[in-house]
Write an enzyme that holds these catalytic residues in place. Structure first.
Site, mmCIF file in Angstrom:
data_model
loop_
_atom_site.group_PDB
_atom_site.id
_atom_site.type_symbol
_atom_site.label_atom_id
_atom_site.label_comp_id
_atom_site.label_asym_id
_atom_site.label_seq_id
_atom_site.Cartn_x
_atom_site.Cartn_y
_atom_site.Cartn_z
ATOM 1 N N MET A 262 33.445 24.741 35.863
ATOM 2 C CA MET A 262 33.012 23.574 36.645
ATOM 3 C C MET A 262 31.533 23.719 36.996
ATOM 4 O O MET A 262 31.027 23.028 37.881
ATOM 5 C CB MET A 262 33.862 23.439 37.909
ATOM 6 C CG MET A 262 35.324 23.152 37.568
ATOM 7 S SD MET A 262 36.203 22.289 38.867
ATOM 8 C CE MET A 262 36.048 23.408 40.230
ATOM 9 N N GLU B 160 27.611 35.199 37.706
ATOM 10 C CA GLU B 160 27.871 36.325 36.783
ATOM 11 C C GLU B 160 29.321 36.370 36.304
ATOM 12 O O GLU B 160 29.598 36.857 35.216
ATOM 13 C CB GLU B 160 27.515 37.658 37.448
ATOM 14 C CG GLU B 160 26.035 37.968 37.444
ATOM 15 C CD GLU B 160 25.476 38.286 36.049
ATOM 16 O OE1 GLU B 160 26.215 38.833 35.210
ATOM 17 O OE2 GLU B 160 24.305 37.978 35.800
ATOM 18 N N GLY B 161 30.243 35.875 37.121
ATOM 19 C CA GLY B 161 31.641 35.857 36.696
ATOM 20 C C GLY B 161 31.821 34.978 35.465
ATOM 21 O O GLY B 161 32.484 35.359 34.493
ATOM 22 N N HIS B 162 31.204 33.789 35.497
ATOM 23 C CA HIS B 162 31.260 32.904 34.330
ATOM 24 C C HIS B 162 30.574 33.575 33.136
ATOM 25 O O HIS B 162 31.077 33.512 32.008
ATOM 26 C CB HIS B 162 30.534 31.584 34.617
ATOM 27 C CG HIS B 162 31.121 30.749 35.700
ATOM 28 N ND1 HIS B 162 30.469 30.504 36.885
ATOM 29 C CD2 HIS B 162 32.305 30.072 35.783
ATOM 30 C CE1 HIS B 162 31.210 29.713 37.654
ATOM 31 N NE2 HIS B 162 32.328 29.445 37.017
ATOM 32 N N GLU C 270 40.730 36.118 35.510
ATOM 33 C CA GLU C 270 41.870 36.566 36.329
ATOM 34 C C GLU C 270 41.638 36.269 37.808
ATOM 35 O O GLU C 270 42.565 36.347 38.600
ATOM 36 C CB GLU C 270 42.085 38.073 36.142
ATOM 37 C CG GLU C 270 42.689 38.430 34.810
ATOM 38 C CD GLU C 270 42.939 39.916 34.660
ATOM 39 O OE1 GLU C 270 42.545 40.685 35.570
ATOM 40 O OE2 GLU C 270 43.501 40.303 33.623
ATOM 41 N N LYS C 271 40.402 35.946 38.157
ATOM 42 C CA LYS C 271 40.100 35.545 39.536
ATOM 43 C C LYS C 271 41.041 34.396 39.942
ATOM 44 O O LYS C 271 41.533 34.344 41.056
ATOM 45 C CB LYS C 271 38.643 35.111 39.594
ATOM 46 C CG LYS C 271 38.277 34.113 40.632
ATOM 47 C CD LYS C 271 37.847 34.791 41.883
ATOM 48 C CE LYS C 271 37.297 33.880 42.938
ATOM 49 N NZ LYS C 271 37.471 32.470 42.776
ATOM 50 N N SER D 249 32.221 33.481 43.191
ATOM 51 C CA SER D 249 32.771 32.133 43.146
ATOM 52 C C SER D 249 31.637 31.156 43.430
ATOM 53 O O SER D 249 30.746 31.449 44.237
ATOM 54 C CB SER D 249 33.857 31.993 44.220
ATOM 55 O OG SER D 249 34.141 30.625 44.438
ATOM 56 N N SER D 250 31.682 30.000 42.787
ATOM 57 C CA SER D 250 30.673 28.977 43.083
ATOM 58 C C SER D 250 30.753 28.591 44.556
ATOM 59 O O SER D 250 29.753 28.223 45.166
ATOM 60 C CB SER D 250 30.905 27.747 42.208
ATOM 61 O OG SER D 250 30.948 28.124 40.850
HETATM 62 P P1 AMP Z 1 35.314 27.555 37.829
HETATM 63 O O1 AMP Z 1 33.942 27.148 37.410
HETATM 64 O O2 AMP Z 1 35.374 28.109 39.213
HETATM 65 O O3 AMP Z 1 36.371 26.537 37.520
HETATM 66 O O4 AMP Z 1 35.675 28.808 36.905
HETATM 67 C C1 AMP Z 1 35.599 28.740 35.513
HETATM 68 C C2 AMP Z 1 36.210 29.988 34.938
HETATM 69 O O5 AMP Z 1 35.531 31.124 35.439
HETATM 70 C C3 AMP Z 1 37.679 30.154 35.331
HETATM 71 O O6 AMP Z 1 38.407 30.665 34.216
HETATM 72 C C4 AMP Z 1 37.611 31.159 36.443
HETATM 73 O O7 AMP Z 1 38.788 31.928 36.581
HETATM 74 C C5 AMP Z 1 36.467 32.023 35.984
HETATM 75 N N1 AMP Z 1 35.866 32.756 37.084
HETATM 76 C C6 AMP Z 1 35.481 32.256 38.284
HETATM 77 N N2 AMP Z 1 35.038 33.243 39.069
HETATM 78 C C7 AMP Z 1 35.136 34.392 38.361
HETATM 79 C C8 AMP Z 1 34.841 35.757 38.629
HETATM 80 N N3 AMP Z 1 34.336 36.154 39.796
HETATM 81 N N4 AMP Z 1 35.081 36.684 37.650
HETATM 82 C C9 AMP Z 1 35.596 36.293 36.459
HETATM 83 N N5 AMP Z 1 35.899 35.025 36.146
HETATM 84 C C10 AMP Z 1 35.671 34.088 37.078
#
Ligand code: AMP
Length: 301
Positions: free
Chosen positions: A51, A56-58, A169-170, A206-207
């Site tokens: 989204m 860094e997680g992304h 896995e978050k 997390s965003s």
């Molecule tokens: P989002 O943009 O929050 O919808 O996340 C997009 C993808 O990134 C999803 O598969 C989340 O599980 C993953 N994601 C979000 N935060 C993390 C994180 N801290 N570490 C690893 N993957 C993440």
């Protein structure tokens, strides 16, 4: 009156003396055509759905995906159907130019960034719904969330035609829902789960961490601290899941700014609550700190 819509573009960036191109696509039809071209060239497409407001997680998921990809596609779409009434759809942080530069630097070939009307045109009425997995954990307080997730991910798979897609896995419940949906619907996409990427102090990236003030940080850190406590209790022989939940709850509630949505120890496959730890067990947390609703999880045995 007709309007001209930009459905794809190339953006050139210069970083550290290197130059490269990344394609930005905004319509489903242009993305489907590009996916077909890549497949005709024998290229393996890996999708990382996001989204946006990348961290860094992304990026860690992109790196994981690149190891399996000839063409990495990152989707950036704040999916309205996974937000319930009163949730933070409007406030959700966005920075498309920065996201694009990050995707380009990571080596993505395409960013797919549609507008909501492109994904949900007027008259849209088809959804993907799972029976029981969405009823647990986050689904209790976010009843439409996983229907929105399953629907948009199915659409992204149909639009991007990836050989593989990477999820974090978050969002373990989301990963579980998607793995189940892929099996149930025979979707020809391999699903790869990536480990949770954390800040130096342990907070899961997390965003939505952008909502936290410095004063709220200790309360936010009680999530990872209580997961570590749960794992330690299990390692020391505690098998009563209720006692582990109580201890974790106490640790989080020591912070008045933290409001627990749930603390649960579950079977990692069915996401059903466990009473005893006599097999694989995972602790799941959702806690509101200020404007942020934080989630985290960890295998505890
Ligand atoms: P989002 O943009 O929050 O919808 O996340 C997009 C993808 O990134 C999803 O598969 C989340 O599980 C993953 N994601 C979000 N935060 C993390 C994180 N801290 N570490 C690893 N993957 C993440």
């Amino acid at each position: 009156m007709t309007s001209i819509r930009r459905c794809f573009s190339f953006t050139f960036y210069e970083t550290n003396g290197e130059q490269g191109a990344i394609e930005t696509i905004t319509t489903a039809s242009a993305m489907q055509a590009q996916a077909q071209t890549l497949r005709n060239q024998g290229k393996r497409i890996v999708l990382v759905p996001t989204m946006g407001f990348l961290h860094e997680g992304h990026l860690s998921l992109m790196r994981l995906g690149l190891a399996h990809a000839d063409a990495l596609v990152v989707s950036i779409f704040v999916n309205p159907t996974q937000f319930g009434p009163g949730e933070d759809l409007e406030a959700y942080p966005r920075d498309f130019d920065r996201d694009l530069a990050l995707c380009r630097d990571e080596g993505a070939a395409v960013v797919f960034a549609p507008q909501p009307e492109e994904i949900y045109p007027a008259g849209f009425q088809t959804h993907v719904d799972l029976e029981s997995l969405p009823k647990h954990l986050c689904g209790k307080s976010r009843p439409v969330h996983f229907r929105g997730v399953a629907t948009v991910v199915t659409k992204l798979f149909n639009i991007v035609s990836p050989h593989m897609a990477v999820f974090g896995e978050k969002d373990f419940q989301q990963l579980t829902v998607i793995r189940r949906m892929v099996r149930d619907l025979n979707l020809p996409v391999g699903i790869l789960g990536g480990p949770t990427f954390r800040e130096a102090d342990g907070l899961a990236m997390s965003s939505r961490n952008a909502y936290l003030t410095p004063a709220q940080r200790p309360a936010a850190l009680s999530l990872i601290q209580s997961l570590h406590l749960a794992r330690e209790m299990a390692a020391n022989g505690e098998t009563d899941a209720r006692r582990i939940v109580e201890a974790a709850t106490g640790m989080i509630n020591a912070h008045p700014e933290a409001r627990i949505d749930y603390v649960a120890v579950c079977n990692p496959q069915t996401l059903e609550d466990l009473t005893r730890l006599d097999g694989p067990a995972r602790m799941f947390l959702a806690v509101r700190v200020g404007r942020a609703r934080l989630i985290d999880n960890m295998a505890i045995n």
